[in-house]
Design an enzyme around this catalytic site. Structure first.
Site, PDB file in Angstrom:
ATOM      1  N   GLY A  14       0.894  -1.140  -0.098  1.00 42.24           N
ATOM      2  CA  GLY A  14       0.207   0.084  -0.044  1.00 42.24           C
ATOM      3  C   GLY A  14       0.891   1.469  -0.085  1.00 42.24           C
ATOM      4  O   GLY A  14       0.935   1.921   0.952  1.00 42.24           O
ATOM      5  N   GLY A  20       3.143   5.082   3.051  1.00 42.99           N
ATOM      6  CA  GLY A  20       3.964   4.299   2.179  1.00 42.99           C
ATOM      7  C   GLY A  20       4.914   4.959   1.243  1.00 42.99           C
ATOM      8  O   GLY A  20       6.018   4.669   1.047  1.00 42.99           O
ATOM      9  N   SER A 141      -1.109   1.840  14.609  1.00 41.92           N
ATOM     10  CA  SER A 141      -1.591   2.924  14.733  1.00 41.92           C
ATOM     11  C   SER A 141      -2.037   3.628  16.232  1.00 41.92           C
ATOM     12  O   SER A 141      -1.931   2.376  17.023  1.00 41.92           O
ATOM     13  CB  SER A 141      -2.966   3.097  13.970  1.00 41.92           C
ATOM     14  OG  SER A 141      -3.706   4.315  14.487  1.00 41.92           O
ATOM     15  N   TYR A 154     -10.959  -1.136  13.153  1.00 42.44           N
ATOM     16  CA  TYR A 154      -9.816  -0.869  12.903  1.00 42.44           C
ATOM     17  C   TYR A 154      -8.770  -0.841  13.901  1.00 42.44           C
ATOM     18  O   TYR A 154      -7.789  -1.442  13.562  1.00 42.44           O
ATOM     19  CB  TYR A 154      -9.927   0.749  12.159  1.00 42.44           C
ATOM     20  CG  TYR A 154      -8.555   1.368  11.953  1.00 42.44           C
ATOM     21  CD1 TYR A 154      -7.891   0.971  10.844  1.00 42.44           C
ATOM     22  CD2 TYR A 154      -7.983   2.288  12.614  1.00 42.44           C
ATOM     23  CE1 TYR A 154      -6.438   1.715  10.357  1.00 42.44           C
ATOM     24  CE2 TYR A 154      -6.817   2.805  12.515  1.00 42.44           C
ATOM     25  CZ  TYR A 154      -6.249   2.512  11.416  1.00 42.44           C
ATOM     26  OH  TYR A 154      -5.028   3.247  10.987  1.00 42.44           O
TER      27      TYR A 154
HETATM   28  N1  LIG Z   1      -2.710   8.639   8.034  1.00 39.06           N
HETATM   29  C1  LIG Z   1      -2.768   8.388   9.412  1.00 39.06           C
HETATM   30  O1  LIG Z   1      -3.277   9.433  10.092  1.00 39.06           O
HETATM   31  C2  LIG Z   1      -2.315   7.258  10.026  1.00 39.06           C
HETATM   32  C3  LIG Z   1      -2.287   7.019  11.211  1.00 39.06           C
HETATM   33  C4  LIG Z   1      -2.058   6.048  12.126  1.00 39.06           C
HETATM   34  C5  LIG Z   1      -1.807   4.920  11.207  1.00 39.06           C
HETATM   35  N2  LIG Z   1      -1.715   4.809   9.912  1.00 39.06           N
HETATM   36  C6  LIG Z   1      -1.618   3.618   9.218  1.00 39.06           C
HETATM   37  O2  LIG Z   1      -0.466   3.888   8.160  1.00 39.06           O
HETATM   38  C7  LIG Z   1      -0.686   3.171   7.175  1.00 39.06           C
HETATM   39  C8  LIG Z   1      -0.696   4.004   5.992  1.00 39.06           C
HETATM   40  O3  LIG Z   1      -1.644   4.956   6.027  1.00 39.06           O
HETATM   41  P1  LIG Z   1      -2.102   6.025   5.119  1.00 39.06           P
HETATM   42  O4  LIG Z   1      -2.950   7.033   5.785  1.00 39.06           O
HETATM   43  O5  LIG Z   1      -0.681   6.542   4.435  1.00 39.06           O
HETATM   44  O6  LIG Z   1      -2.659   5.285   3.851  1.00 39.06           O
HETATM   45  P2  LIG Z   1      -3.409   6.022   2.668  1.00 39.06           P
HETATM   46  O7  LIG Z   1      -2.901   7.419   2.675  1.00 39.06           O
HETATM   47  O8  LIG Z   1      -4.961   5.725   3.004  1.00 39.06           O
HETATM   48  O9  LIG Z   1      -2.796   5.109   1.622  1.00 39.06           O
HETATM   49  C9  LIG Z   1      -3.270   4.144   1.237  1.00 39.06           C
HETATM   50  C10 LIG Z   1      -2.256   3.222   0.136  1.00 39.06           C
HETATM   51  O10 LIG Z   1      -2.634   1.907   0.360  1.00 39.06           O
HETATM   52  C11 LIG Z   1      -3.204   1.369  -0.959  1.00 39.06           C
HETATM   53  N3  LIG Z   1      -4.170   0.592  -0.592  1.00 39.06           N
HETATM   54  C12 LIG Z   1      -5.530   0.635  -0.169  1.00 39.06           C
HETATM   55  N4  LIG Z   1      -6.184  -0.624  -0.097  1.00 39.06           N
HETATM   56  C13 LIG Z   1      -5.318  -1.427  -0.451  1.00 39.06           C
HETATM   57  C14 LIG Z   1      -5.657  -2.743  -0.965  1.00 39.06           C
HETATM   58  N5  LIG Z   1      -6.689  -3.426  -0.601  1.00 39.06           N
HETATM   59  N6  LIG Z   1      -4.455  -3.433  -1.418  1.00 39.06           N
HETATM   60  C15 LIG Z   1      -3.277  -2.793  -1.885  1.00 39.06           C
HETATM   61  N7  LIG Z   1      -3.057  -1.620  -1.538  1.00 39.06           N
HETATM   62  C16 LIG Z   1      -4.075  -0.768  -1.080  1.00 39.06           C
HETATM   63  C17 LIG Z   1      -3.401   2.423  -1.688  1.00 39.06           C
HETATM   64  O11 LIG Z   1      -2.858   2.461  -3.086  1.00 39.06           O
HETATM   65  P3  LIG Z   1      -4.173   2.521  -4.413  1.00 39.06           P
HETATM   66  O12 LIG Z   1      -4.986   3.430  -3.883  1.00 39.06           O
HETATM   67  O13 LIG Z   1      -3.205   2.770  -5.534  1.00 39.06           O
HETATM   68  O14 LIG Z   1      -4.666   1.114  -4.416  1.00 39.06           O
HETATM   69  C18 LIG Z   1      -2.538   3.437  -1.125  1.00 39.06           C
HETATM   70  O15 LIG Z   1      -1.257   3.388  -1.872  1.00 39.06           O
HETATM   71  C19 LIG Z   1      -1.972   2.143   7.280  1.00 39.06           C
HETATM   72  O16 LIG Z   1      -1.662   1.135   7.961  1.00 39.06           O
HETATM   73  C20 LIG Z   1      -2.857   3.112   8.483  1.00 39.06           C
HETATM   74  O17 LIG Z   1      -3.597   2.363   9.231  1.00 39.06           O
HETATM   75  C21 LIG Z   1      -2.139   6.021   9.316  1.00 39.06           C
END
Ligand SMILES: NC(=O)c1ccc[n+]([C@@H]2O[C@H](COP(=O)([O-])OP(=O)(O)OC[C@H]3O[C@@H](n4cnc5c(N)ncnc54)[C@H](OP(=O)(O)O)[C@@H]3O)[C@@H](O)[C@H]2O)c1
Length: 264
Positions: A14, A20, A141, A154
């Site tokens: 992801g 990522g 998280s 979640y």
């Molecule tokens: N953002 C926050 O505030 C936050 C806080 C704490 C923890 N986290 C954790 O950090 C990690 C990254 O979060 P983020 O906010 O950066 O995520 P994000 O911006 O929502 O990015 C999602 C990424 O995951 C890919 N993706 C989504 N569903 C998928 C699937 N079924 N199979 C393969 N790829 C998939 C998307 O790719 P495509 O759309 O190109 O398919 C995109 O590259 C996650 O585990 C999240 O729980 C985030």
């Protein structure tokens, strides 16, 4: 600090956007060879071209695989034999009350957030142990510990990752492989930017005002009192993935801006 990541092969689930993607950029800056992942060829190609623009020497490729599909792991196996560093980053959420969260919501979040990490680790960890070097990082998280009421499913997936990570670390005893978790707090990814701009439009406020309110009313325990930048999470991941972090194994490292209370 020289992170000694040159030529290390990295897979980040992801990673076409958000944390990522920032990690991919960081690893490429350090001279690593990175394989990114997402659900569509178009998004993957766009992300690869952006990475190549920002790091001219980038050695980056991509694998299309949707972790909501149980066959995703076979698609990875066909295209990737081994990695030095695995980042189990993919994570999805649905903001719903417990009553509204259906069985299929629960199963989808467990499939994407937990089973992707189980399957990728089951494939790559034995190879790392054979080679006697490797790094696995799990992206958990702050929600694993804060458990917001609208994110119970979640949060449960993110707590499961912490257990999985610690359990796998225990299988690395006496080797040069480590397994650790990162615990990010609220981070300014595309999703957060959209949340802020939608809310600002709806409430006739500026995005800055909405962000300040979020920390005053919702993420009240945050010491940082602002969203982290994806790079601030990625920088910690780079260190944990580096040979320099050899003495850190089985740990859950907070990058949550201090939002999870307590001394540990
Ligand atoms: N953002 C926050 O505030 C936050 C806080 C704490 C923890 N986290 C954790 O950090 C990690 C990254 O979060 P983020 O906010 O950066 O995520 P994000 O911006 O929502 O990015 C999602 C990424 O995951 C890919 N993706 C989504 N569903 C998928 C699937 N079924 N199979 C393969 N790829 C998939 C998307 O790719 P495509 O759309 O190109 O398919 C995109 O590259 C996650 O585990 C999240 O729980 C985030």
């Amino acid at each position: 600090m020289e992170l000694q990541l040159k030529h290390k092969k990295v897979f980040i689930s992801g990673s076409t956007s958000g944390i990522g993607f920032a990690m991919a950029q960081g690893f490429l800056d350090e001279g690593a060879e990175v394989v990114i992942n997402g659900r569509s060829g178009d998004r993957l190609r766009a992300a690869i071209s952006k990475l190549k623009q920002s790091v001219s020497t980038a050695s980056v490729s991509g694998i299309v695989a949707d972790f909501n599909d149980p066959k995703a792991i076979d698609q990875i196996k066909q295209q990737l034999d081994r990695v030095d560093i695995l980042v189990n980053n993919v994570g999805i959420f649905a903001s719903k009350s417990f009553e509204e969260t259906s069985d299929s919501d629960w199963l989808e979040m467990f499939r994407v957030n937990v089973m992707s990490a189980v399957k990728l680790s089951r494939y790559f960890l034995p190879k790392m142990l054979d080679k006697n070097w490797g790094r696995i990082l799990f992206v958990s998280s702050e929600c694993a510990q804060l458990v917001p009421e609208d994110l119970i499913a979640y949060s449960a997936t993110k707590a499961a990752l912490l257990t999985l990570s610690r359990g796998l670390a225990q299988t690395t005893k006496g080797t040069k492989v480590t397994v650790n978790s990162l615990i990010p707090g609220s981070t300014l990814t595309e999703g957060a930017v959209k949340f802020l701009s939608d809310r600002a439009r709806l409430e006739n406020k500026t995005e800055k005002e909405v962000a300040m309110e979020f920390f005053k009313q919702t993420r009240t325990t945050s010491l940082l009192q602002r969203f982290a930048q994806p790079k601030e999470i990625a920088d910690m991941a780079l260190f944990l993935a580096s040979p320099l972090s050899a003495a850190t194994n089985g740990a859950a490292i907070k990058v949550d801006g201090g939002s999870v209370p307590g001394i540990l």
